[in-house]
Motif scaffolding. Structure first.
Motif: not given
Length: 310
Positions: A103, A138, A97-98, A146, A94, A140-141
């Motif tokens: 993104g 996109l 990713l942030d 995503g 994360k 995501e975790e």
């Protein structure tokens, strides 16, 4: 946008080339897996993406783990707007990713939510899919879960190996990824959540998965061989040693052979399955180079009724 591209194998190079060639975005750096041992000498070799980036004069980052603080610090210094990804090969935390405002956007070689995971093309071939494709989404975790920006479709041809299909998807997908970057920048493209239905998983194909089961129907045997070509390589046992099955084709007019039973003609080698036979075209004995199956069969002098698979 300022981009940091993440990718490792040869299949990711067309997408990197497309982003460099577009001229619309700046590829400020590339993230790739560390150099790995290769060849008989097991010397360390840079990834294909690293080599291409170095040729283009682009900074290359090779973190042992993407959570390493020195890597995250450098990524913050570069301050990318977006990070396009193709087959990078490591889980992004994360904290990474942030960092980019827009993104990390992955080019995945399936029509999501089908075939989420490491080996979507191999599973599509092995399952007999007639159509597959590529998706940009996109990250995501979750695992490839995503929202999706764009898709393209690609026919799976009856003789396609995973290598054949992946090569076509890599080049077609490079244009999709470049167009996705353009749409994100100008605000015309918005990610759409994946549907809850139709989720299938595509875990890595292991060497054990690639062992051919001759009791299966010929159609299944053919799909396993094509799905595992070029990697990890379909195989069977013969006289207690592994025999790699490089290329084969169903032989619908031969149904008299028992599963695994070998039949050798002047220029043909057939193996029985749970339905009709398959013809072996190219094989690779352990420790040797690939060869025509008929040449291999002449060399080992297969006895009448001898079986593959043991």
């Amino acid at each position: 946008m300022k981009l940091v591209f993440a990718g490792t194998p040869e299949v990711a190079v067309p997408a990197l080339d497309a982003l460099i060639a577009s001229g619309r975005h700046e590829v400020a750096a590339v993230v790739t897996r560390p150099d790995a041992p290769a060849g008989r000498g097991r010397r360390l070799v840079a990834s294909p993406v690293a080599e291409r980036a170095e040729e283009a004069g682009i900074e290359v980052l090779k973190p042992a783990r993407p959570r390493d603080e020195d890597f995250l610090a450098r990524l913050r210094e570069i301050a990318p707007d977006c990070c396009p990804v193709v087959a990078y090969g490591a889980l992004l935390p994360k904290a990474a990713l942030d960092i980019p405002a827009k993104g990390w956007v992955n080019l995945h070689f399936s029509l999501l939510p089908a075939w989420r995971g490491a080996a979507p093309v191999q599973h599509a071939v092995m399952s007999g899919d007639e159509v597959t494709g590529a998706s940009t989404f996109l990250i995501e975790e979750g695992l490839d879960s995503g929202p999706v920006y764009g898709v393209l479709t690609e026919e799976v041809r009856p003789t396609d190996t995973s290598g054949d299909l992946l090569t076509r998807l890599a080049f077609a997908g490079s244009g999709l990824l470049a167009a996705t970057m353009d749409g994100i920048e100008d605000g015309t493209l918005h990610a759409v959540p994946q549907p809850a239905d139709g989720v299938t998983l595509a875990p890595k194909i292991t060497v054990e998965d690639a062992q051919v089961q001759w009791s299966a129907p010929a159609l299944r045997v053919d799909r396993v061989i094509r799905a595992c070509t070029p990697a990890p390589g379909a195989w069977t046992l013969f006289r207690g040693e592994r025999l790699k099955l490089v290329q084969a084709t169903p032989a619908v007019d031969r149904s008299e052979l028992a599963p695994g039973e070998l039949s050798v003609g002047k220029n043909n080698v057939f193996v029985g399955t749970g339905s009709h036979a398959v013809e072996l075209l190219w094989v690779q004995p352990q420790g040797k180079k690939p060869m025509r199956a008929a040449d291999w069969a002449r060399g080992v002098r297969i006895a009448p009724g001898e079986l593959a698979g043991s």
